[in-house]
Every structure is written in C-alpha cells, then in structure tokens.
Write a protein that holds these residues in place. Structure first.
Motif, PDB file in Angstrom:
ATOM      1  N   ALA A 104       0.832  -1.209   0.000  1.00  0.00           N
ATOM      2  CA  ALA A 104       0.000   0.000   0.000  1.00  0.00           C
ATOM      3  C   ALA A 104       0.865   1.257   0.000  1.00  0.00           C
ATOM      4  N   PHE A 105       1.925   1.273   0.790  1.00  0.00           N
ATOM      5  CA  PHE A 105       2.841   2.413   0.782  1.00  0.00           C
ATOM      6  C   PHE A 105       3.488   2.577  -0.592  1.00  0.00           C
ATOM      7  N   ALA A 106       3.953   1.475  -1.156  1.00  0.00           N
ATOM      8  CA  ALA A 106       4.616   1.538  -2.465  1.00  0.00           C
ATOM      9  C   ALA A 106       3.671   2.080  -3.526  1.00  0.00           C
ATOM     10  N   ASN A 107       2.440   1.620  -3.520  1.00  0.00           N
ATOM     11  CA  ASN A 107       1.459   2.104  -4.497  1.00  0.00           C
ATOM     12  C   ASN A 107       1.182   3.590  -4.331  1.00  0.00           C
ATOM     13  N   ASN A 108       1.038   4.027  -3.089  1.00  0.00           N
ATOM     14  CA  ASN A 108       0.758   5.446  -2.829  1.00  0.00           C
ATOM     15  C   ASN A 108       1.918   6.342  -3.257  1.00  0.00           C
ATOM     16  N   ILE A 109       3.133   5.848  -3.067  1.00  0.00           N
ATOM     17  CA  ILE A 109       4.304   6.608  -3.504  1.00  0.00           C
ATOM     18  C   ILE A 109       4.343   6.704  -5.027  1.00  0.00           C
ATOM     19  N   LYS A 110       4.063   5.595  -5.714  1.00  0.00           N
ATOM     20  CA  LYS A 110       4.038   5.610  -7.176  1.00  0.00           C
ATOM     21  C   LYS A 110       3.023   6.614  -7.712  1.00  0.00           C
ATOM     22  N   GLU A 111       1.854   6.641  -7.083  1.00  0.00           N
ATOM     23  CA  GLU A 111       0.812   7.580  -7.515  1.00  0.00           C
ATOM     24  C   GLU A 111       1.278   9.019  -7.372  1.00  0.00           C
ATOM     25  N   LYS A 112       1.990   9.299  -6.289  1.00  0.00           N
ATOM     26  CA  LYS A 112       2.446  10.668  -6.068  1.00  0.00           C
ATOM     27  C   LYS A 112       3.612  11.013  -6.996  1.00  0.00           C
ATOM     28  N   LEU A 113       4.508  10.078  -7.240  1.00  0.00           N
ATOM     29  CA  LEU A 113       5.612  10.318  -8.173  1.00  0.00           C
ATOM     30  C   LEU A 113       5.086  10.604  -9.577  1.00  0.00           C
ATOM     31  N   ALA A 114       3.979   9.980  -9.935  1.00  0.00           N
ATOM     32  CA  ALA A 114       3.396  10.154 -11.271  1.00  0.00           C
ATOM     33  C   ALA A 114       2.902  11.580 -11.509  1.00  0.00           C
ATOM     34  N   GLU A 115       2.777  12.360 -10.422  1.00  0.00           N
ATOM     35  CA  GLU A 115       2.338  13.750 -10.571  1.00  0.00           C
ATOM     36  C   GLU A 115       3.482  14.677 -10.990  1.00  0.00           C
ATOM     37  N   PHE A 116       4.713  14.163 -10.963  1.00  0.00           N
ATOM     38  CA  PHE A 116       5.863  14.951 -11.408  1.00  0.00           C
ATOM     39  C   PHE A 116       6.112  14.694 -12.894  1.00  0.00           C
ATOM     40  N   PRO A 117       6.705  15.640 -13.619  1.00  0.00           N
ATOM     41  CA  PRO A 117       7.016  15.432 -15.032  1.00  0.00           C
ATOM     42  C   PRO A 117       7.907  14.205 -15.227  1.00  0.00           C
ATOM     43  N   ALA A 153      13.192   1.732  10.095  1.00  0.00           N
ATOM     44  CA  ALA A 153      14.138   1.607   8.981  1.00  0.00           C
ATOM     45  C   ALA A 153      13.867   0.341   8.170  1.00  0.00           C
ATOM     46  N   ALA A 154      13.453  -0.723   8.851  1.00  0.00           N
ATOM     47  CA  ALA A 154      13.137  -1.976   8.143  1.00  0.00           C
ATOM     48  C   ALA A 154      11.940  -1.789   7.217  1.00  0.00           C
ATOM     49  N   THR A 155      10.944  -1.028   7.670  1.00  0.00           N
ATOM     50  CA  THR A 155       9.784  -0.729   6.819  1.00  0.00           C
ATOM     51  C   THR A 155      10.208   0.082   5.602  1.00  0.00           C
ATOM     52  N   VAL A 156      10.996   1.106   5.845  1.00  0.00           N
ATOM     53  CA  VAL A 156      11.465   1.975   4.756  1.00  0.00           C
ATOM     54  C   VAL A 156      12.224   1.159   3.704  1.00  0.00           C
ATOM     55  N   TYR A 157      13.135   0.320   4.163  1.00  0.00           N
ATOM     56  CA  TYR A 157      13.947  -0.453   3.223  1.00  0.00           C
ATOM     57  C   TYR A 157      13.078  -1.399   2.399  1.00  0.00           C
ATOM     58  N   LYS A 158      12.095  -2.017   3.051  1.00  0.00           N
ATOM     59  CA  LYS A 158      11.219  -2.962   2.344  1.00  0.00           C
ATOM     60  C   LYS A 158      10.373  -2.237   1.294  1.00  0.00           C
ATOM     61  N   VAL A 159       9.905  -1.043   1.620  1.00  0.00           N
ATOM     62  CA  VAL A 159       9.140  -0.262   0.639  1.00  0.00           C
ATOM     63  C   VAL A 159      10.021   0.088  -0.550  1.00  0.00           C
ATOM     64  N   MET A 160      11.240   0.538  -0.284  1.00  0.00           N
ATOM     65  CA  MET A 160      12.135   0.913  -1.382  1.00  0.00           C
ATOM     66  C   MET A 160      12.543  -0.314  -2.203  1.00  0.00           C
ATOM     67  N   GLU A 161      12.692  -1.447  -1.561  1.00  0.00           N
ATOM     68  CA  GLU A 161      12.981  -2.684  -2.277  1.00  0.00           C
ATOM     69  C   GLU A 161      11.836  -3.029  -3.228  1.00  0.00           C
ATOM     70  N   VAL A 186       8.762  13.822  -2.191  1.00  0.00           N
ATOM     71  CA  VAL A 186       7.537  13.139  -1.771  1.00  0.00           C
ATOM     72  C   VAL A 186       7.689  12.775  -0.295  1.00  0.00           C
ATOM     73  N   LEU A 187       6.801  13.302   0.530  1.00  0.00           N
ATOM     74  CA  LEU A 187       6.784  12.977   1.957  1.00  0.00           C
ATOM     75  C   LEU A 187       5.903  11.756   2.189  1.00  0.00           C
ATOM     76  N   VAL A 188       6.394  10.810   2.974  1.00  0.00           N
ATOM     77  CA  VAL A 188       5.658   9.563   3.242  1.00  0.00           C
ATOM     78  C   VAL A 188       5.559   9.372   4.754  1.00  0.00           C
ATOM     79  N   PRO A 189       4.361   9.456   5.328  1.00  0.00           N
ATOM     80  CA  PRO A 189       4.196   9.242   6.779  1.00  0.00           C
ATOM     81  C   PRO A 189       4.256   7.747   7.102  1.00  0.00           C
ATOM     82  N   ILE A 190       5.462   7.231   7.264  1.00  0.00           N
ATOM     83  CA  ILE A 190       5.723   5.797   7.246  1.00  0.00           C
ATOM     84  C   ILE A 190       5.328   5.069   8.529  1.00  0.00           C
ATOM     85  N   ALA A 191       5.105   5.791   9.617  1.00  0.00           N
ATOM     86  CA  ALA A 191       4.777   5.119  10.882  1.00  0.00           C
ATOM     87  C   ALA A 191       3.319   5.315  11.290  1.00  0.00           C
ATOM     88  N   PHE A 192       2.510   5.906  10.411  1.00  0.00           N
ATOM     89  CA  PHE A 192       1.102   6.174  10.725  1.00  0.00           C
ATOM     90  C   PHE A 192       0.190   5.305   9.864  1.00  0.00           C
TER      91      PHE A 192
END
Length: 380
Positions: free
Chosen positions: A193-206, A238-246, A289-295
C-alpha cells in the motif's frame, strides 16, 4: 396438548440455541488516539504528557505534564479546528477494524464471529471503556492489535501496560483471554500500500524528473532517553522503509527523517522540517515526496504538521507532495486481516521480541507487568 408440546419444544430449542452461541472473538485496535472534538484536546494532552512510558519526566511527571498540557491546549485546539474540528483517527480506526472483522468472518471461520473494538491510550474510547464494553458483549477471547506497525516501548508498550492495569481493575478474574500483535513492520499489505501510494504521487511529477524526486519517509520521533534504553523502534521503522524501497526497486533517492519533537531534550533526528527546508531550496532538487511511514491513518501530524505548517514554512511548496495515508486503502486493510488470521492460526500469544522489550524498556515502568506472560499467558 399439541400446542403445549410445541411451546415446550420451542422453549427448549431456544435455550439450547442460546447456550451454543459462540462468544465473539474481540479484535481490538490499540493506538494513541486523538480528540474527535477540539473540546477534548486538554484531556488528551494531559493523559499524553503524564505518561512516563511515552515522555519520561521522572518525579515531575504529573505536575510538568499538567503544565505542558495547559500551555499547549489553545494552540493545538486551533490546529484541530484547521483540520476540521478534531482528529479523524477514531473514524478511520473504527472503519479499518470493522472491515478486518468482516474479512476474518470469511477467512477464519474457526474464531468467528469477530467483533471490532478500538482502545485509545489518551483519547476516547479509552482502554477501560473498551474493556467494559467487551465484558458486556461477553467476549472471552481477544487480540490486542497494536496499530503502531513498528514497536516502541513508549507507544505499543504503553498501550499494553495500560491494558494490564485496567485488566487488574476491571477484569481481575481474567474472563478475557488475550494475545497481542505487537509489531508488523514488513507486513505485505502495509508495504504494498505504501509503495502504491508513492508511485501515484511520483506520477504527478514530469516524466523527465520523476526518477530524481527525493522520497522522504517521515516517522514520529522518539526521545533519545528511550532510544538509549535499546528501544527497537528506529530499527523497525528503517526496516519498513527499506522494504518499501525494495518493492519500488530503489527507483529514487530516499531518506528516513523524524517529526513531532516536543520539548528541549534530545530527540531522534534529523528533523523532517529541517531536512525538507535544506533540500527544497536547491535547484538540483526537482521534487520531494513525503511519506508518513509510521502512521496507519491521517491525524494531526499529517493533516496539520506536514500539510499545513510545513508548506507555510518552505520557499517552494510546489516542489513538495505528500503520499496518501492508509485510511481506507483496501490493500492495507486486507493485509491487516491476513495478519490477524495468521496470528489466530499460530496460537502465539506475543512475539519473541516482546520479552526483551520489557527487559530493556520496562525498567522505569510502574504499575505494570515485568513479563508478557503476566497478561497474555505463556506463548508457544
């Protein structure tokens, strides 16, 4: 005669049906909570700042906590007014929990029916209120489900401690058999879910700058007094962050930053606002892109601190976008249901880590257990 026999049969059948009705399995979402109405702000802050598990003030905990709550209430009330008059965390917690129970009734019928509850540490419904409701509903088996994906003794630990204290008062006979999901930093639904939300937000940039946009994962900070006890929170975030980026194939540069520091004592950094302000002024930084990773849902730290305060303080707010919070995300909610299903099937009372958490984090705790088995019984 036939009529009388029919009445006896009906009464007997009704009695047998009542005696064989299964007691629901309680699924209890536990969190810090937030005032649903701004008028509840002072009580919320008072409970928060008087909790030594969260912000340790030592022997001055109660008077200092009361003073800080009184001092900060007017400002925080204004913030809640600006985001709609109160925190949406109860609404989202109740929604998520009810959906999880609907899924569990289908995927884990052995423990059905499942009944949703929310127990907040500092706001209504408080732990003791939820406990009373569960007893009234005849709950005999319950899962305390921490809505902090990454464990800290100051958050999940504090909620569990309060559950123990209130159990001693309101359920000394231990009529409810508890287990706990105390951490889940890399659960598949959460990560996806985090990965998908980040992709959606990145898609708003050129497209030509999209891969250069910096992803800043922002988590609620923690006093260094707690970190230095050996708290597992920084590593698990940090483990959550790394897994999302992976999951994103490390498509963008990223950092983990920390927000919501309170008071003059040292807290975990670098601070979200300082890092953002440093980066957004640079010409070679095309976007953030800001990601509220612990909420697990929106509340004041996302809706006001990130969306309003930070945007007002930066020079180039157009460079900054925030990824959506979990809220009603179906992938996330399915992940929660999968997590509870697996927990129920496992028969485990708590994680292997929780004993060590209590040893390291509980040395200054008062009025609570020293070993998880005192609340949850022996784990497999």
């Amino acid at each position: 005669m036939r009529s009388q026999g029919y009445k006896i049969f009906t009464r007997l059948n009704s009695t047998l049906g009542a005696s064989t009705t299964k007691s629901p399995t309680g699924i209890v979402f536990m969190n810090m909570g937030g005032p649903s109405k701004k008028e509840e702000t002072y009580d919320f802050l008072l409970r928060l700042f008087q909790d030594g598990d969260l912000i340790p003030f030592g022997p001055f905990q109660k008077p200092l906590g009361k003073f800080i709550a009184w001092r900060r209430t007017p400002t925080i009330e204004e913030h809640y007014e600006e985001i709609g008059g109160g925190s949406p965390i109860r609404k989202w917690s109740e929604y998520q929990c009810s959906k999880v129970c609907e899924i569990l009734d289908k995927t884990h019928p052995e423990t059905a029916p499942h009944k949703p509850y929310v127990a907040f540490r500092y706001a209504k419904p408080l732990t003791e209120e939820t406990l009373a409701e569960m007893q009234k509903d005849g709950i005999k088996r319950a899962v305390a489900f921490s809505q902090y994906p990454q464990f800290s003794y100051s958050t999940t630990g504090s909620s569990i401690n309060e559950l123990y204290r209130q159990t001693l008062i309101h359920d000394p006979e231990r009529s409810i058999e508890w287990s706990v999901i105390d951490r889940w930093p890399q659960q598949f639904g959460l990560i996806q879910a985090f990965a998908n939300n980040i992709k959606e937000k990145l898609a708003e940039f050129p497209p030509e700058v999209r891969d250069e946009v910096i992803i800043l994962f922002s988590a609620h900070s923690l006093p260094m007094d707690i970190v230095n006890l050996g708290d597992s929170y920084p590593a698990e975030v940090a483990a959550t962050v790394y897994k999302v980026m992976e999951t994103l194939n490390f498509s963008n540069p990223y950092r983990l930053v920390w927000q919501s520091q309170v008071g003059p004592k040292p807290w975990l950094g670098g601070q979200t606002d300082k890092i953002v302000k440093k980066l957004e002024k640079r010409d070679d930084v095309k976007g953030i892109v800001l990601v509220p990773i612990a909420f697990t849902s929106d509340h004041i730290e996302t809706l006001h601190e990130l969306d309003i305060e930070l945007n007002e303080e930066v020079e180039n707010p157009e460079k900054i976008k925030r990824a959506e919070s979990m809220n009603g995300n179906e992938i996330f909610i399915q992940g929660l249901a999968d997590l509870v299903r697996d927990h129920l099937s496992s028969g485990k009372k708590y994680s292997k880590q929780l004993e060590l958490d209590c040893i390291l984090g509980g040395e200054k705790a008062t009025g609570t257990f020293k070993h998880p088995s005192e609340l949850f019984g022996k784990s497999r």
